[in-house]
Design a protein around this motif. Structure first.
Motif, PDB file in Angstrom:
ATOM      1  N   LYS A  18       7.103   8.925   7.301  1.00  0.00           N
ATOM      2  CA  LYS A  18       8.163   9.865   6.968  1.00  0.00           C
ATOM      3  C   LYS A  18       8.017  10.337   5.528  1.00  0.00           C
ATOM      4  O   LYS A  18       8.179  11.516   5.221  1.00  0.00           O
ATOM      5  CB  LYS A  18       9.518   9.179   7.167  1.00  0.00           C
ATOM      6  N   GLN A  19       7.730   9.397   4.681  1.00  0.00           N
ATOM      7  CA  GLN A  19       7.546   9.722   3.272  1.00  0.00           C
ATOM      8  C   GLN A  19       6.414  10.729   3.098  1.00  0.00           C
ATOM      9  O   GLN A  19       6.516  11.684   2.351  1.00  0.00           O
ATOM     10  CB  GLN A  19       7.242   8.443   2.498  1.00  0.00           C
ATOM     11  N   THR A  20       5.364  10.489   3.812  1.00  0.00           N
ATOM     12  CA  THR A  20       4.223  11.388   3.715  1.00  0.00           C
ATOM     13  C   THR A  20       4.590  12.785   4.181  1.00  0.00           C
ATOM     14  O   THR A  20       4.194  13.784   3.583  1.00  0.00           O
ATOM     15  CB  THR A  20       3.056  10.839   4.558  1.00  0.00           C
ATOM     16  N   GLU A  21       5.346  12.833   5.245  1.00  0.00           N
ATOM     17  CA  GLU A  21       5.752  14.143   5.747  1.00  0.00           C
ATOM     18  C   GLU A  21       6.609  14.880   4.723  1.00  0.00           C
ATOM     19  O   GLU A  21       6.416  16.068   4.469  1.00  0.00           O
ATOM     20  CB  GLU A  21       6.525  13.973   7.052  1.00  0.00           C
ATOM     21  N   VAL A  22       7.525  14.137   4.147  1.00  0.00           N
ATOM     22  CA  VAL A  22       8.404  14.747   3.155  1.00  0.00           C
ATOM     23  C   VAL A  22       7.603  15.219   1.956  1.00  0.00           C
ATOM     24  O   VAL A  22       7.788  16.335   1.452  1.00  0.00           O
ATOM     25  CB  VAL A  22       9.489  13.739   2.727  1.00  0.00           C
ATOM     26  N   ASP A  23       6.717  14.370   1.505  1.00  0.00           N
ATOM     27  CA  ASP A  23       5.903  14.733   0.350  1.00  0.00           C
ATOM     28  C   ASP A  23       5.020  15.937   0.653  1.00  0.00           C
ATOM     29  O   ASP A  23       4.820  16.808  -0.183  1.00  0.00           O
ATOM     30  CB  ASP A  23       5.033  13.550  -0.061  1.00  0.00           C
ATOM     31  N   CYS A  24       4.535  15.944   1.841  1.00  0.00           N
ATOM     32  CA  CYS A  24       3.676  17.054   2.242  1.00  0.00           C
ATOM     33  C   CYS A  24       4.455  18.363   2.215  1.00  0.00           C
ATOM     34  O   CYS A  24       3.962  19.392   1.740  1.00  0.00           O
ATOM     35  CB  CYS A  24       3.111  16.781   3.632  1.00  0.00           C
ATOM     36  N   THR A  69       0.837  -1.187   0.000  1.00  0.00           N
ATOM     37  CA  THR A  69       0.000   0.000   0.000  1.00  0.00           C
ATOM     38  C   THR A  69       0.867   1.230   0.000  1.00  0.00           C
ATOM     39  O   THR A  69       0.672   2.146   0.747  1.00  0.00           O
ATOM     40  CB  THR A  69      -0.910   0.022   1.218  1.00  0.00           C
ATOM     41  N   THR A  70       1.813   1.173  -0.839  1.00  0.00           N
ATOM     42  CA  THR A  70       2.714   2.299  -0.890  1.00  0.00           C
ATOM     43  C   THR A  70       2.015   3.524  -1.418  1.00  0.00           C
ATOM     44  O   THR A  70       1.256   3.463  -2.359  1.00  0.00           O
ATOM     45  CB  THR A  70       3.875   1.968  -1.820  1.00  0.00           C
ATOM     46  N   MET A  71       2.273   4.579  -0.778  1.00  0.00           N
ATOM     47  CA  MET A  71       1.734   5.830  -1.260  1.00  0.00           C
ATOM     48  C   MET A  71       2.679   6.329  -2.322  1.00  0.00           C
ATOM     49  O   MET A  71       3.791   6.734  -2.048  1.00  0.00           O
ATOM     50  CB  MET A  71       1.663   6.821  -0.113  1.00  0.00           C
ATOM     51  N   HIS A  89      13.178   6.742  -0.866  1.00  0.00           N
ATOM     52  CA  HIS A  89      13.598   5.484  -0.271  1.00  0.00           C
ATOM     53  C   HIS A  89      12.487   4.463  -0.288  1.00  0.00           C
ATOM     54  O   HIS A  89      12.715   3.283  -0.547  1.00  0.00           O
ATOM     55  CB  HIS A  89      14.070   5.711   1.160  1.00  0.00           C
ATOM     56  N   LEU A  90      11.338   4.929  -0.069  1.00  0.00           N
ATOM     57  CA  LEU A  90      10.233   3.984   0.036  1.00  0.00           C
ATOM     58  C   LEU A  90      10.089   3.196  -1.237  1.00  0.00           C
ATOM     59  O   LEU A  90      10.019   1.987  -1.236  1.00  0.00           O
ATOM     60  CB  LEU A  90       8.946   4.734   0.343  1.00  0.00           C
ATOM     61  N   GLU A  91      10.072   3.910  -2.306  1.00  0.00           N
ATOM     62  CA  GLU A  91       9.890   3.207  -3.546  1.00  0.00           C
ATOM     63  C   GLU A  91      11.146   2.458  -3.926  1.00  0.00           C
ATOM     64  O   GLU A  91      11.093   1.392  -4.511  1.00  0.00           O
ATOM     65  CB  GLU A  91       9.515   4.194  -4.642  1.00  0.00           C
ATOM     66  N   ALA A  92      12.248   3.063  -3.611  1.00  0.00           N
ATOM     67  CA  ALA A  92      13.486   2.412  -3.987  1.00  0.00           C
ATOM     68  C   ALA A  92      13.647   1.096  -3.263  1.00  0.00           C
ATOM     69  O   ALA A  92      14.162   0.124  -3.815  1.00  0.00           O
ATOM     70  CB  ALA A  92      14.664   3.340  -3.670  1.00  0.00           C
ATOM     71  N   SER A  93      13.203   1.111  -2.073  1.00  0.00           N
ATOM     72  CA  SER A  93      13.394  -0.095  -1.300  1.00  0.00           C
ATOM     73  C   SER A  93      12.288  -1.103  -1.527  1.00  0.00           C
ATOM     74  O   SER A  93      12.390  -2.250  -1.128  1.00  0.00           O
ATOM     75  CB  SER A  93      13.461   0.259   0.184  1.00  0.00           C
ATOM     76  N   THR A  94      11.263  -0.658  -2.159  1.00  0.00           N
ATOM     77  CA  THR A  94      10.171  -1.578  -2.390  1.00  0.00           C
ATOM     78  C   THR A  94       9.758  -1.559  -3.851  1.00  0.00           C
ATOM     79  O   THR A  94       8.704  -1.105  -4.210  1.00  0.00           O
ATOM     80  CB  THR A  94       8.971  -1.199  -1.529  1.00  0.00           C
ATOM     81  N   PRO A  95      10.638  -2.008  -4.647  1.00  0.00           N
ATOM     82  CA  PRO A  95      10.311  -1.999  -6.064  1.00  0.00           C
ATOM     83  C   PRO A  95       9.218  -2.980  -6.376  1.00  0.00           C
ATOM     84  O   PRO A  95       9.130  -4.044  -5.770  1.00  0.00           O
ATOM     85  CB  PRO A  95      11.631  -2.410  -6.718  1.00  0.00           C
ATOM     86  N   ARG A 131       7.702  -0.343   8.200  1.00  0.00           N
ATOM     87  CA  ARG A 131       7.032   0.127   6.995  1.00  0.00           C
ATOM     88  C   ARG A 131       6.137   1.323   7.308  1.00  0.00           C
ATOM     89  O   ARG A 131       6.068   2.287   6.543  1.00  0.00           O
ATOM     90  CB  ARG A 131       6.212  -0.999   6.370  1.00  0.00           C
ATOM     91  N   ALA A 132       5.492   1.229   8.411  1.00  0.00           N
ATOM     92  CA  ALA A 132       4.618   2.335   8.798  1.00  0.00           C
ATOM     93  C   ALA A 132       5.428   3.604   9.039  1.00  0.00           C
ATOM     94  O   ALA A 132       5.021   4.695   8.637  1.00  0.00           O
ATOM     95  CB  ALA A 132       3.843   1.953  10.056  1.00  0.00           C
TER      96      ALA A 132
END
Length: 336
Positions: free
Chosen positions: A231-237, A65-67, A88-94, A225-226
């Motif tokens: 963190k990803q969400t914060e960065v994107d925000c 459920t990657t954002m 990182h999120l996507e990179a680590s979860t291709p 993962r959570a």
DNA sequence: CGTGCTATCCGGATTACCTCA
DNA sequence: AGTGAGGTAATCCGGATAGCA
């Protein structure tokens, strides 16, 4: 479920519009899961039954459920490159990553885990496994999780174990909180860098290696993962906020420009009688074009995007340069 | 082939514990 | 020593999927 947020897919098109697409999808999660051996699950399930635990983690789609924020990775003129970690999120979860496959990198945590799988039945104590693990992770951690003793290893004395472990019979109501040792956390972290999800074998092997319960390993990965997602969400925000600020600023400037032009029209109505071709909007590149001077190089990427239609007027140059942030290649995965 | 059931996994939300300032 | 904040392990719950009868 997937939350996809794409921004700027039309930016290549002179950035005339900033499109924020928010889509929620579902149904991709299990694509990796098909064909997974049931036996693997049963192995763990057996352990779970013994422990009376809840659901065990199992490797499914590596990016459940990657954002996904398909934002421009780097927008030079905005001055705020997309933080490296945000990728990182996507990179680590291709997508399509086969969690069952041992990583190519020899000296990985998973190499250790894979090794463990071989002796899954024989290695009774994690300590035995631990002794062999540190060597194959180049620059790895000197792991001796059994020797953590103290508050590190839950297995040590079982007292540290959470409800999932031998702690079960100490009343049950009290849930003691395990504090992973630095070595354990580091090893899990290394593992996570390679795979953000675990298949049952990896989980068991990792647990054995770290002298933890598979359930604990699973929980750690879930929480990790959570955290990553948060963190990803914060960065994107933060990134979107900056984008918004920039666009607001540009909008303000354009409004001002428009007011000036209108004032000019009022003062010098003569200009309005000029042929329409004198100041026109290029339909292809959507920029103001006139018959005067050629576009300045300041147009940058915009000019490169449509070299045939140089915005000649200084106004156009100004117009273009103001949008120079749109010059990014704009991967725009979803755009056609 | 469609359906119901079960098992499993995962994410999200929350709780509860621990550490530290 | 007491306390609040932050970090995080652990739990609960619901949704999704696969396998099976």
């Amino acid at each position: 479920m997937e939350l996809g947020l794409s921004l700027g897919e039309t930016m290549a098109d002179a950035g005339r519009e900033l499109v924020l697409g928010l889509g929620v999808g579902a149904g991709e999660r299990r694509e990796e899961e098909t064909g997974r051996g049931r036996r693997d699950q049963e192995v763990v399930a057996g352990a779970r039954r013994d422990l009376g635990l809840g659901a065990m983690g199992c490797g499914s789609s590596p990016e459940p459920t990657t954002m996904r924020l398909a934002l421009l990775p780097l927008v030079p003129s905005l001055g705020f490159p997309w933080p490296s970690e945000s990728r990182h999120l996507e990179a680590s979860t291709p997508r399509g990553f086969d969690v069952n496959q041992a990583p190519s990198t020899g000296g990985s945590a998973w190499a250790c885990a894979a090794e463990e799988e071989e002796q899954e039945d024989t290695a009774a104590v994690a300590g035995a496994a631990v002794s062999s693990s540190p060597n194959n992770s180049g620059g790895s951690f000197p792991m001796d999780f059994c020797a953590q003793g103290g508050d590190g290893a839950p297995g040590g004395g079982g007292g540290g174990g959470s409800r999932g472990g031998s702690d079960e019979d100490d009343g049950g109501s009290s849930r003691k909180k395990l504090r992973l040792s630095k070595e354990q956390a580091a090893f899990l972290e290394e593992s996570f860098k390679e795979h953000s999800t675990l298949n049952p074998k990896q989980k068991v092997a990792l647990a054995k290696q770290l002298n933890l319960l598979p359930r604990q390993v699973e929980v750690w990965f879930q929480n990790r993962r959570a955290r990553t997602k948060l963190k990803q969400t914060e960065v994107d925000c933060e990134y979107l906020k900056r984008c918004c600020e920039t666009l607001t600023e540009e909008n303000r400037r354009l409004q001002k420009e428009l007011a000036e032009l209108r004032a000019l029209k009022t003062v010098h109505p003569f200009y309005m009688h000029l042929p329409a071709t004198t100041l026109s909007m290029c339909p292809s590149c959507e920029r103001v074009a006139s018959n005067s001077a050629p576009a300045s190089a300041a147009a940058g990427g915009i000019a490169a995007a449509a070299p045939e239609h140089r915005p000649p007027s200084s106004f156009a140059a100004l117009f273009s340069s103001a949008r120079s942030f749109t010059q990014a290649p704009a991967p725009a995965p979803s755009s056609s």
